[in-house]
Design a protein around this motif. Structure first.
Motif, mmCIF file in Angstrom:
data_model
loop_
_atom_site.group_PDB
_atom_site.id
_atom_site.type_symbol
_atom_site.label_atom_id
_atom_site.label_comp_id
_atom_site.label_asym_id
_atom_site.label_seq_id
_atom_site.Cartn_x
_atom_site.Cartn_y
_atom_site.Cartn_z
ATOM 1 N N ILE A 76 40.891 32.706 41.027
ATOM 2 C CA ILE A 76 39.584 33.302 40.751
ATOM 3 C C ILE A 76 39.747 34.715 40.205
ATOM 4 O O ILE A 76 40.716 35.413 40.498
ATOM 5 N N ARG A 77 38.783 35.138 39.401
ATOM 6 C CA ARG A 77 38.792 36.491 38.853
ATOM 7 C C ARG A 77 38.189 37.498 39.821
ATOM 8 O O ARG A 77 38.651 38.632 39.938
ATOM 9 N N HIS A 78 37.116 37.093 40.486
ATOM 10 C CA HIS A 78 36.364 38.001 41.341
ATOM 11 C C HIS A 78 36.431 37.495 42.782
ATOM 12 O O HIS A 78 36.107 36.345 43.055
ATOM 13 N N PHE A 79 36.823 38.362 43.697
ATOM 14 C CA PHE A 79 37.048 37.967 45.078
ATOM 15 C C PHE A 79 35.810 38.206 45.940
ATOM 16 O O PHE A 79 35.913 38.642 47.085
ATOM 17 N N ASP A 80 34.635 37.928 45.404
ATOM 18 C CA ASP A 80 33.404 38.007 46.181
ATOM 19 C C ASP A 80 33.286 36.761 47.046
ATOM 20 O O ASP A 80 33.903 35.724 46.757
ATOM 21 N N PRO A 81 32.498 36.807 48.119
ATOM 22 C CA PRO A 81 32.450 35.688 49.072
ATOM 23 C C PRO A 81 32.076 34.356 48.442
ATOM 24 O O PRO A 81 32.659 33.319 48.782
#
Length: 385
Positions: A77-82
């Motif tokens: 994943i690029r973005h480690f948001d929930p």
């Protein structure tokens, strides 16, 4: 969204020897990662049997090509948001459960070989199908999707849906999945969705949908009639259906990839999604025109020869696996077509997400979706005739 923490202990963790590696993988450090995970050996790298091709999009994606061993598809994943983390965990859970839980064994024929999930770096490694192509690429190359090909896909999904249901939904592992309805069916989620402000074109498209009492009412009705009865893929479209073989005889197979949106939900959403995908790729490939486009126009367009046959072949091979009588089959087809109409609106948003202006073909997607939702019976009759 998905709260997977504490439930993923059965998924592989990276070995201690990987502590040197940055969280983000690149074409430069991927070889060290795979060496540390023992997916390749140093001899293969030295001998040149190791090629990395970056194919990143929404995620960081890499193809690892080898001649003397399995080839890999590596996704991070690029973005480690929930929410993004939860979606990748959801995909990993599908692959693991298919191989380790009898309640989910019917998933196995649909999914690629699963090698690893790294929860620290949020990386999945699966089989790279080097002998196949996705159906969207197949359509662009061949300018058609033959009925023999769609029949095989229909049969595969029909077998899956006929052998899953109550046991899967009641499995303790089903708690992994959030049981959300698709965002397009919820006015609250539509109005707060990132697509709304992604580009001027998607903003205008959202306004058109919300101003249409007919469309809003149809979407609300589909939401109210939602039946969460099985594990659905959630984002079934041509790009996620990998065809192995030449597609012109019986020597081919299908693999369904990208299970990030998988959820306990309504199987009609998946079937409607693939039906509209057969149609949408034809619409967006048409020369621009300002004239309103109807569903009948799509079916009878000179560039779309064989469209009805390929859709009906898919449906007939799908529904025969469910062992329904003619009346029940007709009702189910109409229900799937209605969900397909809703998914086509979502396709219009995806098509316009980076565009400054609303294109005529995006409007055609909206127009055809209205036909599918407004008079589904007539649309099905046009399809059959």
């Amino acid at each position: 969204m998905l709260a997977f923490t504490g439930r993923c202990s059965y998924l592989s963790s990276p070995p201690i020897s990987l502590t040197f590696l940055n969280v983000i993988i690149t074409t430069r450090n991927l070889v060290q990662y795979l060496l540390a995970k023992q997916f390749v050996c140093s001899e293969s790298v030295v001998d040149g049997d190791f090629t990395v091709i970056e194919v990143s999009g929404r995620n960081r994606n890499f193809k690892v090509l080898r001649s003397n061993g399995p080839s890999y598809f590596v996704k991070q994943i690029r973005h480690f948001d929930p929410q993004t983390v939860a979606m990748l965990q959801c995909e990993a859970a599908c692959y693991w459960l298919a191989r380790n839980d009898n309640d989910f064994a019917s998933l196995l024929p649909l999914t690629p070989e699963f090698y690893s999930y790294d929860p620290e770096r949020q990386i999945i490694i699966t089989e790279l199908i080097t002998t196949g192509e996705d159906l969207w690429s197949h359509f662009r190359r061949a300018r058609t999707i033959k009925a023999e090909v769609t029949a095989e896909l229909g049969s595969l999904l029909g077998t899956y849906h006929s052998t899953t249901g109550h046991e899967l939904k009641e499995s303790p592992q089903s708690k992994i999945f959030p049981q959300n309805i698709p965002w397009i069916l919820s006015p609250e989620r539509r109005n707060s969705h990132p697509f709304k402000r992604l580009s001027p074109a998607t903003t205008e498209l959202f306004d058109r949908v919300e101003r249409s009492a007919e469309l809003s009412s149809a979407l609300d009705e589909l939401r109210d009639n939602w039946q969460a009865s099985t594990l659905m893929h959630g984002d079934l479209k041509l790009e996620n259906c990998i065809l192995s073989g030449n597609g012109y005889n019986s020597n081919f197979d299908f693999t369904i990839i990208d299970w990030e949106s998988a959820d306990i939900g309504d199987p009609c959403w998946d079937i409607g999604s693939i039906l509209q995908s057969f149609i949408s790729v034809r619409i967006i490939s048409l020369p621009p025109t300002e004239v309103r486009l109807s569903f009948r126009d799509v079916l009878t367009h000179p560039l779309h020869a064989g469209l009805s046959e390929s859709i009906l072949s898919f449906w007939e091979h799908y529904v025969v696996k469910l062992a329904l009588d003619a009346e029940a089959s007709q009702k189910l087809l109409e229900r799937c077509v209605r969900y397909g109409g809703a998914r086509m609106i979502q396709s219009a948003y995806e098509y316009m997400q980076f565009s400054p202006h609303l294109s005529s073909n995006a409007l055609h997607l909206l127009e055809v979706s209205q036909d599918l939702l407004k008079d589904t019976g007539a649309a099905v009759e046009q399809l059959r005739n």
